[in-house]
Design a protein around this motif. Structure first.
Motif, PDB file in Angstrom:
ATOM      1  N   LYS A   1     -34.326 -42.694  -4.275  1.00 49.62           N
ATOM      2  CA  LYS A   1     -33.250 -43.485  -4.226  1.00 49.62           C
ATOM      3  C   LYS A   1     -32.521 -43.497  -5.346  1.00 49.62           C
ATOM      4  N   ARG A   2     -31.438 -43.258  -5.271  1.00 48.52           N
ATOM      5  CA  ARG A   2     -30.235 -43.147  -6.634  1.00 48.52           C
ATOM      6  C   ARG A   2     -29.017 -43.939  -6.504  1.00 48.52           C
ATOM      7  N   PRO A   3     -28.742 -44.977  -7.041  1.00 48.99           N
ATOM      8  CA  PRO A   3     -27.124 -45.472  -7.112  1.00 48.99           C
ATOM      9  C   PRO A   3     -26.246 -44.471  -7.400  1.00 48.99           C
ATOM     10  N   ALA A   4     -25.087 -44.308  -6.729  1.00 43.81           N
ATOM     11  CA  ALA A   4     -24.122 -43.654  -6.836  1.00 43.81           C
ATOM     12  C   ALA A   4     -22.689 -44.182  -6.466  1.00 43.81           C
ATOM     13  N   VAL A  39     -26.280 -45.937  -2.069  1.00 42.27           N
ATOM     14  CA  VAL A  39     -27.752 -45.272  -2.628  1.00 42.27           C
ATOM     15  C   VAL A  39     -27.777 -43.978  -2.079  1.00 42.27           C
ATOM     16  N   TYR A  41     -30.333 -41.038  -0.648  1.00 42.42           N
ATOM     17  CA  TYR A  41     -31.607 -40.947  -0.381  1.00 42.42           C
ATOM     18  C   TYR A  41     -31.826 -39.511   0.116  1.00 42.42           C
ATOM     19  N   THR A  42     -32.794 -38.808  -0.169  1.00 40.67           N
ATOM     20  CA  THR A  42     -33.196 -37.587   0.280  1.00 40.67           C
ATOM     21  C   THR A  42     -34.256 -37.814   1.543  1.00 40.67           C
ATOM     22  N   CYS A  70     -23.562 -39.946  -9.584  1.00 39.68           N
ATOM     23  CA  CYS A  70     -24.723 -41.056  -9.743  1.00 39.68           C
ATOM     24  C   CYS A  70     -24.622 -41.908 -10.942  1.00 39.68           C
ATOM     25  N   TYR A  71     -25.015 -42.948 -10.991  1.00 35.23           N
ATOM     26  CA  TYR A  71     -25.018 -43.943 -12.112  1.00 35.23           C
ATOM     27  C   TYR A  71     -25.373 -43.262 -13.222  1.00 35.23           C
ATOM     28  N   ASP A  72     -26.193 -42.224 -13.299  1.00 33.20           N
ATOM     29  CA  ASP A  72     -26.649 -41.675 -14.652  1.00 33.20           C
ATOM     30  C   ASP A  72     -25.615 -40.594 -14.907  1.00 33.20           C
ATOM     31  N   ARG A  74     -24.792 -37.628 -13.333  1.00 32.88           N
ATOM     32  CA  ARG A  74     -24.831 -36.644 -12.533  1.00 32.88           C
ATOM     33  C   ARG A  74     -24.081 -36.503 -11.327  1.00 32.88           C
TER      34      ARG A  74
END
Length: 126
Positions: A1-4, A39, A41-42, A70-72, A74
């Motif tokens: 999971k990735r915050p975006a 967030v 999710y795949t 994404c927060y990073d 991307r």
């Protein structure tokens, strides 16, 4: 999971709920100048079908295809859910009913647990 964050989109509560207990449910809507944090999710195709069934797609919601950041940093393609066309939008004299305290608490708790941006947590507290 990735915050975006989905730029030019807003968290709305324009999916009618079940009376006073749950007056409105969340969706994402296109809105210039707004942002909606969440967030990513795949999930498997089978889980997507289960999610759609549990959320009453296409009666209450329809998929919203969008690019999120994404927060990073991307940028990725994502799918969220927006209110289905034709749903009644005006209830109780307002354009957008407030969600129940219980429902909003679930959103706030999930956002905090996922590490979403402090500005988003503050927004959910309003």
């Amino acid at each position: 999971k990735r915050p975006a964050v989905a730029l030019d989109h807003a968290l709305t509560f324009d999916v009618p709920g079940a009376g006073f207990a749950e007056p409105a449910f969340a969706a994402i809507s296109s809105r210039t100048g707004s942002e909606c944090h969440g967030v990513l999710y795949t999930i498997s195709p089978l889980d997507w079908l289960r999610l759609c069934a549990s959320e009453a797609v296409p009666v209450a919601y329809v998929p919203a295809f969008l690019t999120v950041e994404c927060y990073d940093g991307r940028r990725v393609e994502a799918v969220s859910l927006q209110a289905a066309p034709g749903l009644p939008r005006r209830r109780g004299g307002t354009d957008e009913p407030r969600p129940s305290a219980r429902y909003l608490s679930l959103l706030r708790d999930g956002a905090a647990e996922a590490g979403l941006a402090p500005v988003w947590l503050e927004y959910l507290d309003r």
